[in-house]
Design a protein around this motif. Structure first.
Motif, PDB file in Angstrom:
ATOM      1  N   GLY A  14       0.106  -1.572   0.239  1.00  0.00           N
ATOM      2  CA  GLY A  14       0.136   0.000  -0.098  1.00  0.00           C
ATOM      3  C   GLY A  14       0.844   1.278   0.331  1.00  0.00           C
ATOM      4  N   GLY A  15       1.978   1.267  -0.101  1.00  0.00           N
ATOM      5  CA  GLY A  15       3.056   2.827  -0.038  1.00  0.00           C
ATOM      6  C   GLY A  15       3.120   2.600  -1.463  1.00  0.00           C
ATOM      7  N   ALA A  16       3.833   3.953  -1.457  1.00  0.00           N
ATOM      8  CA  ALA A  16       4.908   4.539  -2.524  1.00  0.00           C
ATOM      9  C   ALA A  16       5.827   3.757  -2.860  1.00  0.00           C
ATOM     10  CB  ALA A  16       4.912   6.414  -2.664  1.00  0.00           C
ATOM     11  N   PHE A  17       6.461   3.143  -2.332  1.00  0.00           N
ATOM     12  CA  PHE A  17       7.467   2.399  -2.564  1.00  0.00           C
ATOM     13  C   PHE A  17       7.203   0.496  -2.100  1.00  0.00           C
ATOM     14  CE2 PHE A  17       9.116   6.286  -2.794  1.00  0.00           C
ATOM     15  CZ  PHE A  17       9.660   6.468  -3.920  1.00  0.00           C
ATOM     16  N   ALA A  18       7.434  -0.098  -2.452  1.00  0.00           N
ATOM     17  CA  ALA A  18       7.731  -1.993  -2.046  1.00  0.00           C
ATOM     18  C   ALA A  18       8.367  -1.605  -0.867  1.00  0.00           C
ATOM     19  CB  ALA A  18       8.284  -2.871  -3.146  1.00  0.00           C
ATOM     20  N   LEU A  19       8.307  -2.184   0.158  1.00  0.00           N
ATOM     21  CA  LEU A  19       8.878  -2.097   1.286  1.00  0.00           C
ATOM     22  C   LEU A  19       8.831  -3.430   1.797  1.00  0.00           C
ATOM     23  CD1 LEU A  19       9.390   0.805   3.773  1.00  0.00           C
ATOM     24  CD2 LEU A  19       9.433  -1.594   5.024  1.00  0.00           C
ATOM     25  N   VAL A  20       9.690  -3.828   2.121  1.00  0.00           N
ATOM     26  CA  VAL A  20      10.349  -6.015   2.883  1.00  0.00           C
ATOM     27  C   VAL A  20      10.844  -5.508   4.149  1.00  0.00           C
ATOM     28  CG1 VAL A  20      11.715  -7.371   2.711  1.00  0.00           C
ATOM     29  CG2 VAL A  20      11.101  -6.919   0.701  1.00  0.00           C
ATOM     30  N   VAL A  21      10.124  -6.040   5.454  1.00  0.00           N
ATOM     31  CA  VAL A  21       9.853  -5.967   7.325  1.00  0.00           C
ATOM     32  C   VAL A  21      10.974  -7.569   7.770  1.00  0.00           C
ATOM     33  CG1 VAL A  21       9.869  -6.246   8.828  1.00  0.00           C
ATOM     34  CG2 VAL A  21       8.663  -4.921   7.438  1.00  0.00           C
ATOM     35  N   VAL A  22      12.378  -7.548   7.429  1.00  0.00           N
ATOM     36  CA  VAL A  22      13.084  -8.996   7.923  1.00  0.00           C
ATOM     37  C   VAL A  22      13.254  -8.762   9.712  1.00  0.00           C
ATOM     38  CG1 VAL A  22      15.091  -9.941   7.351  1.00  0.00           C
ATOM     39  CG2 VAL A  22      14.112  -8.636   5.826  1.00  0.00           C
ATOM     40  N   GLU A  23      12.536 -10.361  10.013  1.00  0.00           N
ATOM     41  CA  GLU A  23      12.472 -10.146  11.740  1.00  0.00           C
ATOM     42  C   GLU A  23      13.591 -11.100  11.552  1.00  0.00           C
ATOM     43  OE1 GLU A  23       9.140 -10.762  14.015  1.00  0.00           O
ATOM     44  OE2 GLU A  23       8.018 -11.455  12.034  1.00  0.00           O
ATOM     45  N   ILE A  24      14.357 -10.663  12.348  1.00  0.00           N
ATOM     46  CA  ILE A  24      16.073 -10.735  12.143  1.00  0.00           C
ATOM     47  C   ILE A  24      15.996 -12.560  13.022  1.00  0.00           C
ATOM     48  CG2 ILE A  24      18.148 -10.781  13.453  1.00  0.00           C
ATOM     49  CD1 ILE A  24      18.125  -7.733  12.664  1.00  0.00           C
TER      50      ILE A  24
END
Length: 299
Positions: free
Chosen positions: A146-156
């Motif tokens: 849903g953002g203007a850019f793709a965003l990946v979240v990584v749970e370390i």
């Protein structure tokens, strides 16, 4: 917005101040951030497609998810995710896109990556406030929709467990369980260039504590001279680690009894010496001391 301020900027400021609404204060050239606009990491793709012949050794699933360029924000265990950090990351993406028109031809050429030890309530709240949605990619990887850019979240921590990556575990709350991880951490801290870069930064003590926690106590203590090993400990705590015979070993007799009342010094004498004491001398002692002597030597 731009880096160049023109004369028209000054005139517009005057117009807004003189003829704008009295309900507003007009400020000029205001810094919008208390921190420098500096991304933690910028990843630039060197090839059109990922090279499958050389798989990555860490964050193995991440690299195929990245765009041509990727801005990475890392939140450590010592400085975790705080409210609106996600807004800051999106601001970096917008600024980088605006300033790199030739390289970023379309928004899909750029993405963001947020590395966190684990998802937190503050992160979830920001995602909801921004109207974004979570797409689970498995093994601790997520994509924000849903953002203007793709965003990946990584749970370390989740990724480290799923990919059995002991080096990556160092960046979460877990300790390094393997010899290889301990050696890697020690090598990095011991490397002059890396140590100099880290020494004055927030979190350096945290890194050192994690390194020391992976080593056996005797190995840690062996690096210090005896006086530093016990520095800061009260004397009674140091002495409590030794049996009585070791506490007084090497001391001359006068030091062994220094500070004791005379009658306690007397009771410290060998039995044959106590037997040789005259009755007239014993009569000068307290009843308690006489009873103790007679009980020991049978007088």
């Amino acid at each position: 917005m731009g880096t160049t301020r023109t004369a028209w900027h000054v005139l517009l400021a005057a117009l807004l101040s003189q003829r704008g609404s009295r309900s507003f204060e007009v400020r000029v050239e205001v810094p919008l951030s208390t921190e420098p606009l500096r991304a933690d990491y910028l990843l630039l793709r060197k090839n059109a497609a990922p090279d499958s012949s050389e798989p990555a050794g860490t964050l193995r699933k991440l690299w195929a998810l990245l765009s041509k360029d990727a801005i990475v924000e890392f939140k450590s265990i010592g400085r975790p995710y705080r409210r609106r950090n996600l807004d800051r990351l999106f601001s970096y993406l917008h600024l980088y896109c605006a300033d790199n028109l030739e390289r970023i031809e379309q928004r899909s050429d750029l993405c963001g990556v947020l590395l966190v030890p684990t998802r937190t309530r503050s992160l979830d709240a920001d995602v909801a406030d921004l109207g974004l949605g979570w797409d689970e990619l498995g093994d601790g990887y997520w994509r924000l929709r849903g953002g203007a850019f793709a965003l990946v979240v990584v749970e370390i921590e989740a990724v480290a467990a799923a990919e059995n990556d002991d080096l990556l575990r160092l960046f979460g709350h877990d300790e390094a369980p393997t010899l290889a991880a301990r050696r890697w951490l020690a090598q990095q801290v011991g490397a002059e260039e890396i140590a100099m870069a880290m020494h004055d930064l927030e979190g350096f003590d945290e890194v050192v504590r994690k390194l020391l926690s992976t080593l056996p106590p005797e190995q840690v203590l062996s690096a210090f001279p005896p006086e530093q090993r016990v520095a800061g400990l009260p004397p009674e705590q140091v002495l409590s680690a030794f049996p009585p015979e070791q506490r007084v070993a090497g001391l001359p007799p006068e030091q062994r009894v220094a500070g004791l009342p005379p009658e306690q010094v007397l009771l410290a004498l060998p039995d044959d010496v106590l037997r040789a004491l005259s009755d007239s001398y014993l009569d000068t002692l307290s009843a308690e001391t006489r009873a103790a002597i007679r009980a020991r030597v049978g007088r």
